[in-house]
Design a protein around this motif. Structure first.
Motif, mmCIF file in Angstrom:
data_model
loop_
_atom_site.group_PDB
_atom_site.id
_atom_site.type_symbol
_atom_site.label_atom_id
_atom_site.label_comp_id
_atom_site.label_asym_id
_atom_site.label_seq_id
_atom_site.Cartn_x
_atom_site.Cartn_y
_atom_site.Cartn_z
ATOM 1 N N ALA A 1 0.857 -1.198 0.000
ATOM 2 C CA ALA A 1 0.000 0.000 0.000
ATOM 3 C C ALA A 1 0.884 1.237 0.000
ATOM 4 C CB ALA A 1 -0.914 -0.010 1.221
ATOM 5 N N PRO A 2 0.584 2.237 -0.848
ATOM 6 C CA PRO A 2 1.498 3.375 -0.968
ATOM 7 C C PRO A 2 1.312 4.428 0.122
ATOM 8 C CG PRO A 2 -0.282 3.568 -2.549
ATOM 9 C CD PRO A 2 -0.517 2.283 -1.804
ATOM 10 N N GLY A 3 2.430 5.061 0.484
ATOM 11 C CA GLY A 3 2.366 6.244 1.317
ATOM 12 C C GLY A 3 2.255 5.989 2.817
ATOM 13 N N LEU A 4 2.548 4.757 3.257
ATOM 14 C CA LEU A 4 2.595 4.519 4.705
ATOM 15 C C LEU A 4 3.908 5.068 5.248
ATOM 16 C CD1 LEU A 4 1.360 0.800 4.990
ATOM 17 C CD2 LEU A 4 0.032 2.914 4.807
ATOM 18 N N VAL A 5 3.886 5.590 6.459
ATOM 19 C CA VAL A 5 5.145 5.981 7.112
ATOM 20 C C VAL A 5 5.263 5.208 8.412
ATOM 21 C CG1 VAL A 5 5.418 8.242 6.048
ATOM 22 C CG2 VAL A 5 3.998 8.007 8.106
ATOM 23 N N VAL A 6 6.518 5.020 8.853
ATOM 24 C CA VAL A 6 6.769 4.050 9.912
ATOM 25 C C VAL A 6 7.654 4.646 11.007
ATOM 26 C CG1 VAL A 6 7.563 1.675 10.354
ATOM 27 C CG2 VAL A 6 6.697 2.296 8.095
ATOM 28 N N CYS A 7 7.387 4.204 12.256
ATOM 29 C CA CYS A 7 8.200 4.599 13.421
ATOM 30 C C CYS A 7 8.970 3.379 13.931
ATOM 31 C CB CYS A 7 7.294 5.096 14.546
ATOM 32 S SG CYS A 7 6.419 6.591 14.100
ATOM 33 N N PRO B 1 12.420 13.649 18.109
ATOM 34 C CA PRO B 1 11.113 12.989 18.191
ATOM 35 C C PRO B 1 10.211 13.246 16.981
ATOM 36 C CG PRO B 1 11.141 14.927 19.594
ATOM 37 C CD PRO B 1 12.501 14.842 18.955
ATOM 38 N N GLY B 2 9.385 12.232 16.671
ATOM 39 C CA GLY B 2 8.323 12.417 15.707
ATOM 40 C C GLY B 2 8.731 12.340 14.250
ATOM 41 N N LEU B 3 9.911 11.782 13.963
ATOM 42 C CA LEU B 3 10.261 11.525 12.563
ATOM 43 C C LEU B 3 9.510 10.285 12.084
ATOM 44 C CD1 LEU B 3 14.151 11.989 12.564
ATOM 45 C CD2 LEU B 3 12.353 13.708 12.392
ATOM 46 N N VAL B 4 9.106 10.288 10.810
ATOM 47 C CA VAL B 4 8.537 9.069 10.237
ATOM 48 C C VAL B 4 9.381 8.670 9.030
ATOM 49 C CG1 VAL B 4 6.175 9.323 11.061
ATOM 50 C CG2 VAL B 4 6.875 10.440 8.926
ATOM 51 N N VAL B 5 9.367 7.381 8.716
ATOM 52 C CA VAL B 5 10.350 6.833 7.794
ATOM 53 C C VAL B 5 9.684 5.974 6.717
ATOM 54 C CG1 VAL B 5 12.554 5.575 7.662
ATOM 55 C CG2 VAL B 5 11.926 6.751 9.774
ATOM 56 N N CYS B 6 10.267 6.022 5.504
ATOM 57 C CA CYS B 6 9.830 5.175 4.382
ATOM 58 C C CYS B 6 10.914 4.143 4.075
ATOM 59 C CB CYS B 6 9.613 6.038 3.138
ATOM 60 S SG CYS B 6 8.274 7.208 3.338
ATOM 61 N N ASN B 7 10.616 3.247 3.156
ATOM 62 C CA ASN B 7 11.570 2.216 2.740
ATOM 63 C C ASN B 7 12.801 2.867 2.082
ATOM 64 O OD1 ASN B 7 12.673 -0.294 2.230
ATOM 65 N ND2 ASN B 7 11.185 -0.881 0.644
ATOM 66 N N ILE B 8 13.889 2.140 2.047
ATOM 67 C CA ILE B 8 15.149 2.576 1.442
ATOM 68 C C ILE B 8 14.941 2.984 -0.026
ATOM 69 C CG2 ILE B 8 17.454 1.755 0.786
ATOM 70 C CD1 ILE B 8 17.185 -0.184 3.263
ATOM 71 N N ASP B 9 15.414 4.157 -0.395
ATOM 72 C CA ASP B 9 15.347 4.685 -1.771
ATOM 73 C C ASP B 9 13.930 4.956 -2.254
ATOM 74 O OD1 ASP B 9 18.109 4.688 -2.170
ATOM 75 O OD2 ASP B 9 18.159 2.668 -2.973
ATOM 76 N N ASN B 10 12.965 4.967 -1.345
ATOM 77 C CA ASN B 10 11.564 5.065 -1.750
ATOM 78 C C ASN B 10 11.079 6.519 -1.816
ATOM 79 O OD1 ASN B 10 8.993 4.471 -2.472
ATOM 80 N ND2 ASN B 10 8.460 3.341 -0.622
ATOM 81 N N GLY B 11 11.581 7.262 -2.776
ATOM 82 C CA GLY B 11 11.138 8.636 -2.972
ATOM 83 C C GLY B 11 9.662 8.690 -3.328
ATOM 84 N N TYR B 12 9.208 7.712 -4.079
ATOM 85 C CA TYR B 12 7.785 7.628 -4.440
ATOM 86 C C TYR B 12 6.921 7.531 -3.185
ATOM 87 C CZ TYR B 12 3.415 5.342 -5.687
ATOM 88 O OH TYR B 12 2.091 5.030 -5.778
#
Ligand SMILES: Nc1ncnc2c1ncn2[C@@H]1O[C@H](COP(=O)(O)O)[C@@H](O)[C@H]1O
Ligand SMILES: Nc1ncnc2c1ncn2[C@@H]1O[C@H](COP(=O)(O)O)[C@@H](O)[C@H]1O
Ligand SMILES: Nc1ncnc2c1ncn2[C@@H]1O[C@H](COP(=O)(O)O)[C@@H](O)[C@H]1O
Ligand SMILES: Nc1ncnc2c1ncn2[C@@H]1O[C@H](COP(=O)(O)O)[C@@H](O)[C@H]1O
Ligand SMILES: [Mg+2]
Ligand SMILES: [Mg+2]
Ligand SMILES: [Mg+2]
Ligand SMILES: [Mg+2]
Ligand SMILES: [Mg+2]
Ligand SMILES: [Mg+2]
Ligand SMILES: [Mg+2]
Ligand SMILES: [Mg+2]
Lengths: 213, 213, 213, 213, 213, 213, 213, 213
Positions: free
Chosen positions: B180-186, C181-192
């Motif tokens: 699913a696109p656009g999820l963000v993770v902690c 605090p409060g940073l959220v993260v995406c997959n590696i290289d996942n600019g999309y």
């Protein structure tokens, strides 16, 4: 072998020469063979006679060599794949079953990112006592199926994805640690293994039937 | 700090003496504090006066020390948790929001092994522009929500499970590699971080509103 | 899909034939498409008509196929990248936003090894309620931004580096375990994915605004 | 040993009996000893005479046994720690230096989540030709120092944090893969090792100075 | 940069076009540059003028672009490499030092599988206050040197080996966990980093000398 | 069993009740037994009669139950350990050999951080055709021995160390990837396994002798 | 070297030029050499004279350069391989032994998936005091041999397989953690190492025999 | 749930209070429950009434609460365990089946280190169409069974072992990468999951039989 499964030749670690030699031996014995992980390059390296004796599928990189059994059984197995990138693995399972004389229903592109697509096919899936579920990345398809379908569910993680998908390790672990009970899992990208497990189950049914359990 | 988030004291690496000293400083400044990862043992080691000044929650191991803001905002955030074992993490998020004066809707026990339980709550979840999704093991809940709900989805993997769950690493990877696109993770078990991210987003909304974007 | 995000075709696992077929379908529907992870080799394998219908960017390996929305929104999002090697990922995020009609400010080469370069741009960054931070190796940029900027910060670890950089795993873990605090993260290289998350936040805000909460 | 560093007893893998025996031997030789990783429990298990001969520090779990050298050198080394949880490691480094007759400047709580705290101390840090930097989680402090300070920087990752902090592995990798050039790194939580490296540098300098190179 | 180290261009993640552009900028500024990880293929892709302006070393894949400083300092640094496969990394360190005007003594093929070869060179190694030790696989060279030589020892693990060598991870871990005290470590294959650390130490010596510590 | 090795009971996964039952069975058969990984707590939980029938060694956590063979062979095996923390593993190997009637020479505290200590014992070590080498952390002892001693070398990595020692994984990998040829390796802390391998080799010698090879 | 093993040149990390230079040196000394990991491409890059002086085996990628010892010993060593894909590793062991003048019995395709094939060869295997067992994937062959054969068993894990086979790591771990006692293990794909270990055992035996112990 | 499997309460992550509440609810509904991972400590913390209503098994840490179904089916399932340490997992599987009214044959202590013990039971094992195989460490039992028995084989890796056994990860990987075709695998120590998979197979068979396919 002695467990009732057809012989399969895993071509990934073999040279064209080694594969050719195995085919000649099989031809001499009059035996058919399933070839897996056979690249187009290796196929083209074989002698014309051997190449012509192979019914090849590029998507799954499988080949049927020599005489092929007719389909003897249908309706027992559904192969469900999350995305188009999982198609090669799904097709490897389908072709392994076909080589053993078993027809399967293949349902693709029903990943949970678009859950309604899966929901539309759910009744059809449920009619099959055995379901092979192929999915990569998060492999959420397996858990959703596991909670909605009471059939036997054989999971095949695929190496689709990048980064945190870790070449299929994440899908594998997610299937093993699924919140849905009673899922069983094969090696990453192992469509052949999932089909072999399904064939073991079909033969267990046969024995259950005969023993009247 | 200078980014508008309340000060929080992470008690896991601190001795009772260190925590006590921090509380005295806060008291002197007249400031309230959020305490996280505060075990009952450490709570009981504090002076009676400090202990009495703490509104403690054993499920999330959080404490509110000193004066607490009233709830100033409601309806923007839903916290959705897969199983009862994820409740501590969900509660840590809820309490962090509460400390900042933000009320949240908490919806638990909607893991995808029983998808119909989630489906029943979907309309309610959709009314919230921000959704915090806490799940362990396969974390399939995150992907299912991501495909069905257009809200902002902040995922918190939990360390629930054993073996292939790898202490939350599998849930983390599955959320990062979600279909699913656009999820963000902690970080794993980081309910505090998910709530802090939600507070950043609420303050971004405020700025968007003011700037008329 | 049903969550308001444009359809994107992830080309990495697909053959030229499969991509061509998807384009034909889109053309028939009159729909535009975002193509990601499209190599020059695959682009050149497409039919001349399809190739010409693609606005291609080699740095990000993305393509816009068919009609493109005008830019409808500006000023909300900054994309901040640590080094020139992170430019591809930053550009993938920028192009995903552009495809959705959203303009972004791109700020590159502000890695913390030369902190003064970041400091000079800080006021500009702070004017954006949403910041996408792309960095590899130690990913220290994310933590520094997280401590200095109150905006929503969406982190994208990149696979830049070698050895202990572990193909992006170190940057990913550092962003997840950040002291800010409060940073959220995406997959590696996942600019999309980072751009999709930003679009979810903008659309959530839109709903909030319309509902007057 | 033959490399000019004081003998240190690593107590973590040794029983109270073994430690006691080593102390008796040292006493017989009239030698002083540095004890590291000595828990309070083990300290209390020693004979009263040995216990009394130990100058113990609970924060760093180190002990000075027997005669202690006077401080012979000052001003060369700064120990900089990101958070209060890194204090034990910083103190282990400080005490190892002190045992060798070297005084150090200790600066704590300057993690990059509050960059201005570090900025305020920067000039002071810069006056030291050797800087030991202790940080856990994302270890961003090391990269920021590395870009702003031209001194020799010896990094010690700490095991502070949870989940993606991976017991110090993330801090270790981030320091090794830092975007700032010329950082050197010790084992996780190894304050003793960082101090020993600083002592090697000081003694190398001493040799250089004497040889007039 | 502002820490006194020469600018180096890490070419691994850059296209020939990007490298060419950086060279033009440097030429315009009249500045010399160190190029690292520059493959022969990329070198040959540059314009003839730029190619001719580069003093290239194929073993270390480094280039000196433009004017080169004379050697200003000698005798302080030995570079010791275990095997011939470690030569590229050793040479990267040597060339980085050379670019900064520092001459080094290079000693190769002294791995501990033939300890007598190392023993024969020990006195020579000991005359250098700074030793850079490059080794792969088990990296036992670092520990043996650490126990016999009191100099500052900067370790560079190399990715030489297969299987359990884990692409340099085993050498890295062995150096970090060495039984010899006070070793410091750089990233895998990072000869540039080891040389940069040595340059920091030389400049620390300079400051120590001036401050009369 | 049928391979000529004594039966050994691995007590780590067994309850006091299970161990007691196994001892009763052995007593009834008149057989002696080697007990490994037997903690003092479990020993004390056994019946007084069983406890008294056990010759226990706390350092190695091994016990000899019942009748013990006399020593029938000496001089063939040296057990060499790097540090005092490796003593437990070395002793487990020694006791396993002793139980089989084989005496061994034990040489400890010869880690390479003090290479001269090893050098002093080298001639003595060389007189033994079989050497068991136990070392943790960097395990450099194994490589140094492998380069200097032509005997058969059986390596046992130990879990001594912290951080990058990775609970013995680094020592294990370093021994497997050693630059010295022909080392063989056992599981982490498996002194029992190393001794069993030595016993296999002694019996191979016996067969070689008899067959006159 | 000084431990009685022939010199072997590991060609994987060396250029054609480096290998050529080593051959010239050996020729000058009149010495023979064993070359390992020599690809056909590198072989063909050598001068015609050197190429002709090499007895090359493509399956094991080994070469004998110069004069070859006659076979001096036979019957002591069996090399047992699970599948045809393990043949390269088995052959590397066989050729290393051959180069040292030792003949070995090679038995292949006896993996446990067809246990009866192994059972048929068991008596033959048992006649050899030393057994080298090469297997990939699950490496179950090693454990089965370990339980049935009292000989010295030197295990070589191979990198055959995919996914959960983890490039040989699973076979390595399974051999190390085998339920059969006294197995010893070499690095992944290290046929050379296994043969070298066997040569150490034979030479240790020789010394024992001569010393009459 | 809706897939025909009994409800099971996984007690590992639940407090005594939470378990007590679930039991009260079940009592009110008149429902029976399977409790898994219930420690003796938690059992003793329950009310006397609840404790008495539980048929507890300490080896598997499972409890039957309330009314128990009679055994309705026998002879279809064998549970085969390698060692006595695997007994807890085997018993968890047996008890899960028993709770569902299915009797199983349990065969223990047939690990391949003593292959003849397995061989003696092979005919008996073969009479069961479904085999659950529990093994730790190298898990070689699974591959041997897979090659000799044509039944459906559900593998459960156990966390028995140390070091390279990696808490069950090695057994898990070995089962997934087995050279025997068609094995399926559950999570580490998941006897409950293996039994649930067997129940899915039996119920799929039941559906097939009823539908007359
Ligand atoms: N795609 C596949 N994945 C896993 N195992 C396979 C595959 N194809 C064949 N096999 C197995 O490998 C065996 C053949 O191995 P080999 O003797 O090396 O050709 C077959 O009998 C199958 O058990
Ligand atoms: N071989 C190398 N390994 C690690 N870092 C390097 C290397 N070469 C250059 N660098 C660093 O990378 C920086 C340049 O990065 P970039 O701006 O991407 O060219 C330099 O200033 C160095 O700090
Ligand atoms: N310390 C040990 N480490 C590894 N394996 C052992 C150890 N002690 C005993 N064993 C092995 O474990 C077997 C006994 O296992 P069990 O039947 O579970 O007691 C013995 O026959 C040995 O092969
Ligand atoms: N031992 C076990 N291992 C894995 N899953 C289990 C086990 N016992 C119960 N479960 C699953 O966990 C679910 C209950 O989870 P919960 O709602 O957290 O109690 C059950 O419905 C089963 O699917
Ligand atoms: Mg799709
Ligand atoms: Mg639940
Ligand atoms: Mg840069
Ligand atoms: Mg702090
Ligand atoms: Mg060499
Ligand atoms: Mg020592
Ligand atoms: Mg085979
Ligand atoms: Mg046993």
């Amino acid at each position: 072998n002695r467990i009732g499964l057809d012989e399969a030749i895993f071509c990934a670690g073999k040279s064209v020469e080694q594969i050719g030699a195995i085919l000649e031996l099989a031809k001499a014995r009059g035996a058919g063979l399933l070839l897996t992980r056979l690249t187009v390059e290796k196929l083209e390296g074989l002698s014309a006679a051997n190449r012509d004796a192979i019914d090849y599928c590029a998507v799954s990189r499988t080949g049927f060599f020599g005489p092929l059994k007719p389909i003897e059984q249908r309706g027992g197995i559904a192969i469900v794949a999350a995305g188009t990138s999982d198609a090669g693995v799904a097709r490897e399972a389908e072709r392994t079953l076909r080589h053993a004389g078993v027809g399967a229903t293949v349902i693709t592109d029903v990943g949970v990112a678009g859950l309604w697509r899966l929901t539309e096919r759910l009744e059809e899936i449920r009619t099959h006592p055995i379901v092979i579920a192929a999915a990569g990345m998060d492999a959420a398809l397996a858990s959703v199926l596991g909670g909605l379908v009471s059939s036997t569910i054989i999971c095949v993680p695929t190496s689709v994805g990048y980064g945190a998908a870790e070449a299929g390790r994440t899908a594998l672990n997610a299937m093993l640690a699924s919140c849905a009970p009673g899922l069983v899992v094969c090696n990453i990208d192992n469509g052949y293994g999932a089909a072999s497990a399904a064939l073991r189950i079909l033969s267990s049914y046969e024995r259950l039937r005969r023993s009247g359990v």
